[in-house]
Design an enzyme around this catalytic site. Structure first.
Site, PDB file in Angstrom:
ATOM      1  N   GLY A  98      40.338  38.473  42.004  1.00 23.03           N
ATOM      2  CA  GLY A  98      40.450  39.718  41.721  1.00 23.03           C
ATOM      3  C   GLY A  98      40.682  39.963  40.180  1.00 23.03           C
ATOM      4  N   ASP A 221      37.255  51.379  39.899  1.00 25.28           N
ATOM      5  CA  ASP A 221      36.387  50.033  40.124  1.00 25.28           C
ATOM      6  C   ASP A 221      36.039  49.844  41.219  1.00 25.28           C
ATOM      7  OD1 ASP A 221      35.361  47.802  38.875  1.00 25.28           O
ATOM      8  OD2 ASP A 221      37.150  46.476  39.220  1.00 25.28           O
TER       9      ASP A 221
END
Length: 375
Positions: A98, A221
């Site tokens: 991540g 995002d």
């Protein structure tokens, strides 16, 4: 004194001063490193942090040491419990990367399987993501948004614990390969047309909920690797490290551009630092088109004339020629889909990915259009 000689003496003095500072800093860093060397790299000594309790997940209020809204009532887990659950953050258990941290698959003492994101220990990056995730996921609950189960704060460590998604990310299903029993690399079973539409439809619902929440949330995002899939291939929006809550308007001012190339709206690329809901809509449109074509938006590929072209440029050119079916991922069985449905899906994606942000639909309108198609 001669000016030249004076300049030389000043330079020499400055050199010795800087050298002395470097030596001093090195000694301090060396001392700190020596203090840490008693524990293995990447491990944590719980005996030095008596405030952490080894009890798995339990509901407590977050104190000031957590550095975010103390009114949030979230689950906390000890560092020792995480070390046990991840075998001291074993690389064998890494399932994702991540923003600003690695994600591990872990089994807690309660036998619950979870995803553990260990954030960067960088004081700024790790803390910023930690706060962003807490301020968003700590407050909202929706079937298509990843659920934050707990957290850990221990020294400079910031760790977030989420529900585990059995089918990984959309990115993996679109592009990853697997090693077969014979050792040969083979493609992962490809997603059907119906499954892809289900994925983007449930993603749209999660994003719509965020944009219409009491305090709207901009993700900033949206991309294939941030769309996680459960056992039924329902979407769960993940990675809120760049997300922002907005007050009183539909934008958030930022000092830097955020997002991923290929998914970023043109206004961001052209220098705008305003994070907006239409920016999320653009990213969703690109992702929808990526899902049905099976082509990465950031990587160029040969066009009909042999010259390199990128996804959005290629799609616009193909649409002008009404070559919709040719754009559908070659792994999808074309006999199972109607061309009229394909045209509708591409049109929704292109409306979302309109270069003019004012002409993009809202996510509520997108959900309504997609619901009509699958009805």
């Amino acid at each position: 004194m001669d000016p030249t000689l004076q300049g030389v003496l000043a330079a020499i003095g400055g050199f010795f001063f800087v050298s002395l500072m470097i030596v001093t800093i090195s000694m301090i860093c060396g001392e700190n490193k020596h203090k840490r060397s008693d524990s293995p790299a990447g491990s944590w000594d719980p005996s030095k942090h008596q405030t952490e309790t080894n009890f798995g997940l339990s509901s407590i209020s977050v104190g000031e040491s957590a550095s975010f809204d103390p009114s949030l009532n979230l689950n906390r887990i000890s560092m020792q419990a995480l070390i046990d659950a991840t075998r001291n953050f074993s690389r064998d258990l890494i399932v994702g990367d991540g923003s600003f941290g690695l994600v591990y698959k872990a089994r807690l003492s309660s036998s619950q399987v979870v995803a553990v994101k260990r954030l960067s220990t960088d004081a700024f990056q790790g803390l910023r993501e930690f706060r962003a995730e807490m301020e968003t996921l700590g407050k909202i609950r929706h079937p298509n948004i990843i659920k934050l189960l707990g957290y850990c704060v221990a020294g400079s460590e910031r760790v977030l614990i989420y529900e585990f998604m059995e089918n990984g990310s959309l990115d993996q299903w679109l592009y990853d390969t697997l090693e077969g029993e014979s050792g040969e690399v083979e493609l992962r079973s490809r997603l059907s047309w119906q499954t892809r539409i289900k994925i983007v439809g449930s993603l749209a619902k999660g994003l719509c909920y965020m944009h219409n929440w009491t305090t709207p949330i901009i993700h900033r995002d949206i991309k294939a690797s941030n769309v996680l899939l459960d056992s039924s291939f329902e979407s769960h929006i993940a990675d809120f490290g760049l997300a922002r809550c907005i007050q009183g308007s539909h934008s958030h001012f930022s000092t830097q551009v955020a997002g991923t190339l290929g998914y970023m709206p043109p206004e961001y690329i052209n220098g705008s630092t305003m994070a907006t809901m239409p920016g999320d809509v653009y990213s969703f449109g690109v992702l929808l088109l990526e899902a049905v074509t099976g082509r990465r938006p950031s990587l160029p590929f040969p066009g009909d004339d042999g010259k390199e072209v990128r996804l959005m440029e290629w799609i616009n050119s193909m649409v002008e020629q009404s070559r919709y079916m040719e754009m559908v991922d070659s792994s999808i069985v074309k006999d199972e889909i109607k061309e009229s449905t394909v045209v509708e899906i591409f049109n929704i994606g292109l409306k979302c990915a309109n270069e003019k942000w004012k002409d993009r639909p809202t996510m509520k309108e997108v959900v309504e259009e997609l619901d009509k198609i699958v009805a």
